[in-house]
Scaffold this motif. Structure first.
Motif, PDB file in Angstrom:
ATOM      1  N   LEU A 523       0.832  -1.200   0.000  1.00 55.08           N
ATOM      2  CA  LEU A 523       0.000   0.000   0.000  1.00 55.08           C
ATOM      3  C   LEU A 523       0.870   1.254   0.000  1.00 55.08           C
ATOM      4  O   LEU A 523       0.598   2.224  -0.729  1.00 55.08           O
ATOM      5  N   MET A 524       1.931   1.245   0.795  1.00 60.93           N
ATOM      6  CA  MET A 524       2.852   2.381   0.865  1.00 60.93           C
ATOM      7  C   MET A 524       3.533   2.610  -0.480  1.00 60.93           C
ATOM      8  O   MET A 524       3.637   3.746  -0.960  1.00 60.93           O
ATOM      9  N   ASP A 525       3.973   1.508  -1.123  1.00 61.49           N
ATOM     10  CA  ASP A 525       4.618   1.639  -2.430  1.00 61.49           C
ATOM     11  C   ASP A 525       3.651   2.224  -3.458  1.00 61.49           C
ATOM     12  O   ASP A 525       4.033   3.037  -4.301  1.00 61.49           O
ATOM     13  N   GLY A 526       2.393   1.793  -3.395  1.00 64.06           N
ATOM     14  CA  GLY A 526       1.408   2.318  -4.333  1.00 64.06           C
ATOM     15  C   GLY A 526       1.153   3.802  -4.140  1.00 64.06           C
ATOM     16  O   GLY A 526       1.016   4.569  -5.114  1.00 64.06           O
ATOM     17  N   LEU A 527       1.094   4.229  -2.892  1.00 65.81           N
ATOM     18  CA  LEU A 527       0.889   5.652  -2.604  1.00 65.81           C
ATOM     19  C   LEU A 527       2.094   6.481  -3.069  1.00 65.81           C
ATOM     20  O   LEU A 527       1.934   7.571  -3.642  1.00 65.81           O
ATOM     21  N   LEU A 528       3.310   5.959  -2.823  1.00 63.76           N
ATOM     22  CA  LEU A 528       4.513   6.665  -3.260  1.00 63.76           C
ATOM     23  C   LEU A 528       4.532   6.815  -4.778  1.00 63.76           C
ATOM     24  O   LEU A 528       4.894   7.877  -5.312  1.00 63.76           O
ATOM     25  N   GLU A 529       4.145   5.764  -5.491  1.00 64.47           N
ATOM     26  CA  GLU A 529       4.133   5.834  -6.950  1.00 64.47           C
ATOM     27  C   GLU A 529       3.118   6.858  -7.440  1.00 64.47           C
ATOM     28  O   GLU A 529       3.360   7.582  -8.412  1.00 64.47           O
ATOM     29  N   LYS A 530       1.987   6.919  -6.748  1.00 70.05           N
ATOM     30  CA  LYS A 530       0.957   7.876  -7.137  1.00 70.05           C
ATOM     31  C   LYS A 530       1.449   9.313  -6.973  1.00 70.05           C
ATOM     32  O   LYS A 530       1.145  10.202  -7.782  1.00 70.05           O
ATOM     33  N   PHE A 531       2.234   9.551  -5.904  1.00 72.17           N
ATOM     34  CA  PHE A 531       2.711  10.907  -5.627  1.00 72.17           C
ATOM     35  C   PHE A 531       3.985  11.261  -6.403  1.00 72.17           C
ATOM     36  O   PHE A 531       4.356  12.432  -6.478  1.00 72.17           O
ATOM     37  N   GLU A 532       4.653  10.260  -6.948  1.00 72.15           N
ATOM     38  CA  GLU A 532       5.950  10.504  -7.578  1.00 72.15           C
ATOM     39  C   GLU A 532       5.838  11.503  -8.715  1.00 72.15           C
ATOM     40  O   GLU A 532       6.713  12.362  -8.910  1.00 72.15           O
ATOM     41  N   ASP A 533       4.795  11.422  -9.503  1.00 73.61           N
ATOM     42  CA  ASP A 533       4.666  12.303 -10.666  1.00 73.61           C
ATOM     43  C   ASP A 533       4.491  13.755 -10.256  1.00 73.61           C
ATOM     44  O   ASP A 533       5.078  14.654 -10.857  1.00 73.61           O
ATOM     45  N   VAL A 534       3.720  14.005  -9.189  1.00 76.26           N
ATOM     46  CA  VAL A 534       3.444  15.402  -8.819  1.00 76.26           C
ATOM     47  C   VAL A 534       4.602  16.040  -8.078  1.00 76.26           C
ATOM     48  O   VAL A 534       4.634  17.269  -7.928  1.00 76.26           O
ATOM     49  N   ARG A 535       5.578  15.255  -7.599  1.00 80.30           N
ATOM     50  CA  ARG A 535       6.695  15.836  -6.867  1.00 80.30           C
ATOM     51  C   ARG A 535       7.783  16.347  -7.801  1.00 80.30           C
ATOM     52  O   ARG A 535       8.783  16.902  -7.341  1.00 80.30           O
ATOM     53  N   SER A 536       7.644  16.170  -9.092  1.00 80.09           N
ATOM     54  CA  SER A 536       8.630  16.686 -10.036  1.00 80.09           C
ATOM     55  C   SER A 536       8.721  18.200  -9.936  1.00 80.09           C
ATOM     56  O   SER A 536       7.679  18.897  -9.911  1.00 80.09           O
ATOM     57  N   PRO A 537       9.926  18.773  -9.899  1.00 81.78           N
ATOM     58  CA  PRO A 537      10.048  20.235  -9.847  1.00 81.78           C
ATOM     59  C   PRO A 537       9.454  20.919 -11.074  1.00 81.78           C
ATOM     60  O   PRO A 537       9.067  22.087 -11.005  1.00 81.78           O
ATOM     61  N   LEU A 538       9.367  20.200 -12.186  1.00 82.92           N
ATOM     62  CA  LEU A 538       8.744  20.795 -13.377  1.00 82.92           C
ATOM     63  C   LEU A 538       7.269  21.096 -13.123  1.00 82.92           C
ATOM     64  O   LEU A 538       6.739  22.096 -13.630  1.00 82.92           O
ATOM     65  N   LYS A 539       6.594  20.247 -12.372  1.00 81.74           N
ATOM     66  CA  LYS A 539       5.194  20.499 -12.037  1.00 81.74           C
ATOM     67  C   LYS A 539       5.052  21.794 -11.246  1.00 81.74           C
ATOM     68  O   LYS A 539       4.117  22.567 -11.446  1.00 81.74           O
ATOM     69  N   THR A 540       5.997  22.006 -10.336  1.00 83.80           N
ATOM     70  CA  THR A 540       5.979  23.254  -9.560  1.00 83.80           C
ATOM     71  C   THR A 540       6.253  24.450 -10.453  1.00 83.80           C
ATOM     72  O   THR A 540       5.627  25.516 -10.318  1.00 83.80           O
ATOM     73  N   ALA A 541       7.176  24.295 -11.387  1.00 88.85           N
ATOM     74  CA  ALA A 541       7.504  25.386 -12.310  1.00 88.85           C
ATOM     75  C   ALA A 541       6.313  25.731 -13.191  1.00 88.85           C
ATOM     76  O   ALA A 541       6.107  26.906 -13.549  1.00 88.85           O
ATOM     77  N   HIS A 542       5.510  24.727 -13.555  1.00 90.81           N
ATOM     78  CA  HIS A 542       4.304  24.993 -14.355  1.00 90.81           C
ATOM     79  C   HIS A 542       3.361  25.937 -13.626  1.00 90.81           C
ATOM     80  O   HIS A 542       2.634  26.719 -14.255  1.00 90.81           O
ATOM     81  N   LYS A 543       3.359  25.867 -12.310  1.00 92.73           N
ATOM     82  CA  LYS A 543       2.482  26.718 -11.477  1.00 92.73           C
ATOM     83  C   LYS A 543       3.193  27.995 -11.035  1.00 92.73           C
ATOM     84  O   LYS A 543       2.647  28.760 -10.241  1.00 92.73           O
ATOM     85  N   PHE A 544       4.401  28.226 -11.534  1.00 94.72           N
ATOM     86  CA  PHE A 544       5.266  29.328 -11.105  1.00 94.72           C
ATOM     87  C   PHE A 544       5.509  29.289  -9.601  1.00 94.72           C
ATOM     88  O   PHE A 544       5.650  30.295  -8.924  1.00 94.72           O
TER      89      PHE A 544
END
Length: 594
Positions: A523-544
């Protein structure tokens, strides 16, 4: 002119008659010109005779013998080793007590236990006060009048100095103050009671002005022996201090007094050696020898202006501002839990030259042995001095503790006061947690760090190397509260909590409901995988949410361009503001915050 047998005729130590011709301050007329004797009534010759005695070591003097037996340099050897050759101009050269024989001829001279004067370090003027431990161990009963505090008073405007030294004409020199501490540096001794015939309420003549001096010029202390009482306070009242391993100790009171008061039977080293005070922040750096300490003093001052009214000294650099080091693109491990050498990162970014203490890099570290989760020091970018602030992920994962917070606060205050821009390399996982952290009042000291960062006016260039989590991460990653210059490397990783710990907190109920450890882990691995994409710094840059993500190899060029701009356009205005705030000569009440 008096006859040879008149009352005005003098007799030298060989019984020969001489007389003062009344026309020269340098020599007296001699009746026997075969004898080259400095005559007592020839003012300049008498002065020079006393100076020769004072400036030459007496190998028969018990104090000098003890100094050498302890493998310590004599006070004048220290001054010569520290200052540029031939630059020392002494103040109070014959302050002391001439010893005359029964005929009135100069036999010896007992100097004051403090040597003071002007000199140069790397061609820049300084004032130096050096304790002479061979004279009464540096205690006050070996001192003369106001000689010891004179140098510190003389660095301030005359209207301040006059309140402490009658009729002293203290000029407005505004140059760094260097203290060579050995002994109590003018502190008290019970032997004084017998001399005075009474005890006395302790006073600290000139101490308040010494604190005022810190608000105007750099103050540096080298601890070169046992530093006790007043000298220990002076060491703490410095912008930079260095002690010599195995030679220096610092304590409020020495072992005999401690044994009487607390029944602890301790050696000087156990009570206040470098392993005590270079690890708790009382002293900044450790040297391997006296000469090493002097090199560190010279290096520290080379990055700072002579006073708050000047800009830091710029030098030419052979290191191109546009240099791109390929090692930077892979120096941060892709696996987030792996450590790396942040000092190597620093050296790949800053100038390779411009540090008198090292030929390998311009980086001069301050406080390496204490608050080790934080790394601070001076460096140069395109020849321009900067402060360097970052974290060491190999120490407690880089989490900032109480000592790290104190170290950061002290360093940011120093840079802000003397107008050094700060290169802020951020990898901050947050404040240290746990029972030890709570007992050490980590959040209390951390709050002071946050205040120092937010209240600083010196320009800060922030580069997020990897982590920025929680309150501490927010303070380091955004020290200008949204108005600073900030970039990130592609390795940036941030949030209110580190993801792994945050998932544990946010999904605690679901994780605890798992029927087995294996199910919980899945369950922990699945949650980490789900969050992995949104933790990319590029995602933050998209939102300035971050202003710019850069190629790590471009860090040096961008930082050099930034520092060149602030030196030309920002620092002069800040210097003008300090001038108006402190007045032309420095106002009482606008001192330095320790």
């Amino acid at each position: 002119m008096p006859a040879d047998d008149s009352p005005d005729a003098l007799v030298n130590k060989w019984g020969e008659k001489t007389r003062d011709d009344g026309s020269s301050w340098e020599v007296c007329t001699r009746l026997n010109t075969n004898i080259d004797e400095a005559l007592r009534k020839a003012p300049l010759e008498e002065l020079k005779a006393q100076q020769r005695l004072v400036r030459s070591p007496n190998p028969k003097d018990p104090g000098y013998i003890r100094q050498k037996a302890n493998n310590k340099l004599w006070v004048r050897e220290r001054i010569s080793a520290l200052l540029d050759p031939g630059s020392f101009t002494e103040v109070g050269s014959v302050t002391g007590k001439p010893v005359l024989d029964e005929r009135g001829n100069l036999e010896s001279f007992i100097p004051a236990n403090c040597v003071t004067g002007w000199g140069r370090i790397r061609e820049r003027k300084v004032f130096i006060t050096a304790d002479d431990f061979s004279v009464r161990g540096g205690h006050a009963d070996g001192g003369i009048g106001m000689k010891a505090p004179y140098g510190e008073l003389n660095l301030l405007p005359d209207y301040i100095a006059l309140t402490h030294v009658a009729k002293m004409q203290a000029l407005k020199f505004k140059v760094p103050l260097v203290r060579l501490l050995d002994g109590s540096s003018g502190g008290g001794s019970v032997a004084t009671y017998l001399t005075l015939g009474a005890t006395y309420i302790p006073s600290l003549p000139g101490m308040s002005r010494s604190i005022d001096v810190m608000g105007a010029v750099p103050v540096v202390s080298a601890l070169l022996g046992p530093v006790v009482g007043l000298a220990a306070a002076k060491a703490a009242l410095s912008h930079f201090s260095v002690m010599v391993k195995g030679l220096s100790q610092l304590f409020a009171a020495g072992p005999p007094v401690v044994k009487q008061a607390t029944f602890e039977d301790l050696s000087k080293e156990a009570l206040g050696g470098w392993e005590i005070h270079a690890t708790n922040g009382t002293v900044d750096n450790v040297a391997t020898s006296e000469l090493d300490a002097f090199l560190q003093v010279r290096a520290f001052l080379s990055f700072l202006p002579s006073s708050i009214f000047q800009l830091p000294p710029v030098s030419s650099s052979s290191d191109p501002a546009t240099r791109r080091d390929e090692a930077l693109v892979s120096i941060i491990p892709r696996r987030r839990a792996r450590p790396y050498d942040v000092r190597k990162v620093i050296k790949l970014i800053v100038d390779i030259d411009g540090n008198p203490y090292s030929e390998a890099s311009s980086f001069f570290e301050i406080g390496e042995t204490w608050g080790r989760c934080i790394v601070t020091g001076f460096a140069r970018l395109d020849g321009r001095p900067v402060g360097l602030l970052t974290s060491d992920c190999t120490v407690n994962g880089g989490a900032i503790d109480a000592f790290g917070s104190q170290k950061t606060t002290k360093f940011v205050t120093l840079c802000n006061h003397f107008g050094l821009p700060i290169l802020n390399l951020v990898d901050q996982p947050g404040f240290a947690i746990g029972s030890v952290a709570e007992r050490m009042a980590t959040i209390h000291h951390g709050a002071a760090t946050m205040a120092a960062l937010y209240q600083s006016t010196t320009p800060i260039y922030t580069v997020i190397l990897r982590r920025a989590f929680g309150v501490a991460g927010g303070a380091f990653a955004d020290p200008n509260d949204g108005s600073g210059t900030r970039v990130s490397w592609p390795s940036g990783d941030w949030g209110s909590l580190p993801l792994e710990g945050g998932i544990e907190a946010a999904y605690k109920r679901q994780l605890d409901a798992a029927s087995s450890p294996e199910e919980r882990e899945n369950l922990m691995d699945g949650l980490l995988e789900k969050f992995e994409d949104v933790r990319s710094p590029l995602k933050t840059a998209h939102k300035f949410g971050v202003e710019e993500i850069i190629d790590p190899r471009d860090t040096r060029a961008l930082a050099c361009e930034w520092v060149s701009f602030v030196y030309d356009n920002v620092l002069p205005q800040l210097s003008t503001h300090r001038q108006s705030t402190y007045g032309a000569h420095g106002k009482i009440g606008h001192g330095y915050k320790l």
